[in-house]
Design a protein around this motif. Structure first.
Motif, PDB file in Angstrom:
ATOM      1  N   GLU A 115      21.323 -21.684 -39.031  1.00 10.71           N
ATOM      2  CA  GLU A 115      20.385 -21.542 -39.021  1.00 10.71           C
ATOM      3  C   GLU A 115      21.197 -23.415 -37.633  1.00 10.71           C
TER       4      GLU A 115
ATOM      5  N   TYR B 174      18.878 -26.505 -32.834  1.00  4.90           N
ATOM      6  CA  TYR B 174      18.303 -26.479 -34.495  1.00  4.90           C
ATOM      7  C   TYR B 174      17.867 -28.099 -35.008  1.00  4.90           C
TER       8      TYR B 174
ATOM      9  N   SER C 252      17.604 -31.753 -36.855  1.00  4.21           N
ATOM     10  CA  SER C 252      18.616 -32.360 -37.376  1.00  4.21           C
ATOM     11  C   SER C 252      18.923 -33.505 -37.270  1.00  4.21           C
TER      12      SER C 252
ATOM     13  N   GLY D 261      21.644 -34.194 -52.314  1.00  3.11           N
ATOM     14  CA  GLY D 261      20.728 -34.487 -51.221  1.00  3.11           C
ATOM     15  C   GLY D 261      20.867 -36.409 -50.425  1.00  3.11           C
TER      16      GLY D 261
ATOM     17  N   ARG E 270      23.579 -30.679 -41.489  1.00  4.49           N
ATOM     18  CA  ARG E 270      22.561 -29.444 -40.844  1.00  4.49           C
ATOM     19  C   ARG E 270      22.493 -28.188 -41.770  1.00  4.49           C
ATOM     20  N   SER E 271      21.776 -29.168 -42.809  1.00  4.40           N
ATOM     21  CA  SER E 271      21.531 -27.985 -44.199  1.00  4.40           C
ATOM     22  C   SER E 271      20.068 -28.386 -45.197  1.00  4.40           C
ATOM     23  N   GLN E 272      19.894 -29.167 -44.591  1.00  3.97           N
ATOM     24  CA  GLN E 272      18.283 -29.894 -45.267  1.00  3.97           C
ATOM     25  C   GLN E 272      17.714 -28.803 -45.557  1.00  3.97           C
ATOM     26  N   ASP E 273      17.695 -28.542 -44.646  1.00  2.00           N
ATOM     27  CA  ASP E 273      15.935 -27.661 -44.700  1.00  2.00           C
ATOM     28  C   ASP E 273      16.594 -26.222 -44.120  1.00  2.00           C
ATOM     29  N   SER E 274      17.705 -25.840 -44.388  1.00  2.00           N
ATOM     30  CA  SER E 274      17.853 -24.457 -44.242  1.00  2.00           C
ATOM     31  C   SER E 274      18.273 -24.230 -45.283  1.00  2.00           C
ATOM     32  N   GLU E 275      18.671 -22.486 -44.992  1.00  2.00           N
ATOM     33  CA  GLU E 275      18.902 -21.733 -46.502  1.00  2.00           C
ATOM     34  C   GLU E 275      20.589 -21.196 -45.992  1.00  2.00           C
TER      35      GLU E 275
ATOM     36  N   THR F 121      24.256 -23.305 -46.363  1.00  2.00           N
ATOM     37  CA  THR F 121      24.774 -23.943 -46.188  1.00  2.00           C
ATOM     38  C   THR F 121      25.907 -24.678 -45.508  1.00  2.00           C
TER      39      THR F 121
END
Length: 282
Positions: free
Chosen positions: A126, A132, A134, A156, A188-193, A195
């Protein structure tokens, strides 16, 4: 191929950014490996195709090319972020799709594109979609590879330049001290499944090289360089000064992939040509 051919010789520590030495040489390094890695990418999708990227140089092992660099910026609070290219719409063969691309990035004459990261399945993540949303900061992961990072950050937390102040002397008993201070994280992975793994190093070598090289001037900051940390061989996650057995392959001062012994020089950034996979159609 003999072991002498497959594995690295003495590391060229002072080789920094190199130009392309002829199209044939570039094609030999980039596309041969890309065909093997991307042979199943003929289906339609968004973006993809022949791509030129700036990457930390692959110097040994089976990886076909280097890992793509992520340009960085440091904000007024010292937080380190990866820059995402400008989002725009492109029409090819009557099909319109979005692409993230910045021509002449920061006056470097390099076109920076999200297609640099479209390999190893990352093209389906994503966070690689051009639009996206981010904040693009680098965040420490759940299991940092370095003791100093484990002691400094929780999962985090945003990587901050102030925590790299000892970059001119840092060492962990693997290879030489003083080449630079590393950290691992996500982007760009904080709110994504999914990583997206990254590695950064703040290095006096990069700081020095950036004084005379337009691309490093444009893409690094205060000696900080970053890249997408996915080995271009079988998509494993390599590491800088993380494996004691790297010395067996003269890679104790380089980025080393324990899975199949691919080696990368983080202080040598080169232009590489490969076939970027198209993003899946939405």
């Amino acid at each position: 191929m003999s072991n002498d051919d497959k594995y690295p010789t003495e590391s060229g520590r002072r080789r920094f950014v190199k130009g392309v030495v002829g199209g044939a040489a570039l094609a030999g390094v980039g596309t041969t490996g890309a065909v093997a890695v991307n042979s199943a990418t003929t289906s339609s999708g968004a973006g993809g195709g022949s791509t030129q990227a700036m990457a930390i140089e692959n110097t040994g092992g089976p990886a076909p090319r280097g890992m793509p660099q992520i340009p960085v910026e440091i904000d007024s609070d010292g937080n380190i972020k990866g820059v995402w290219p400008e989002v725009q719409e492109v029409t090819e063969s009557g099909v319109t799709f979005q692409v993230a691309e910045t021509e002449n990035y920061n006056g470097s004459d390099v076109t920076y594109s999200s297609e640099w990261f479209q390999y190893c399945g990352v093209e389906s993540y994503e966070g690689i979609k051009p639009d996206y949303e981010s904040e693009n900061f680098f965040h420490s992961g759940a299991n940092p590879a370095y003791t100093w990072q484990q002691d400094t950050y929780s999962e985090g937390d945003t990587l901050n330049i102030s925590d790299f102040e000892d970059y001119r002397s840092w060492g962990n008993g693997i290879g030489e001290s003083g080449l630079g201070k590393p950290a691992t994280g996500t982007w760009r992975s904080q709110d994504s499944e999914d990583t997206i793994p990254i590695q950064v190093i703040r290095s006096p070598l990069i700081e020095e090289a950036a004084q005379n090289d337009p691309w490093l001037q444009a893409s690094t900051s205060q000696g900080v360089i970053a890249w997408l940390n996915k080995c271009t061989h079988f998509c494993c996650v390599p590491g800088y000064k993380q494996a004691a057995d790297a010395a067996k392959f003269n890679a104790e001062n380089d980025v080393y992939c324990q899975c199949h012994q691919s080696v990368y020089n983080p202080f040598s950034v080169v232009e590489t040509l490969f076939v970027a996979r198209p993003r899946p159609e939405e």
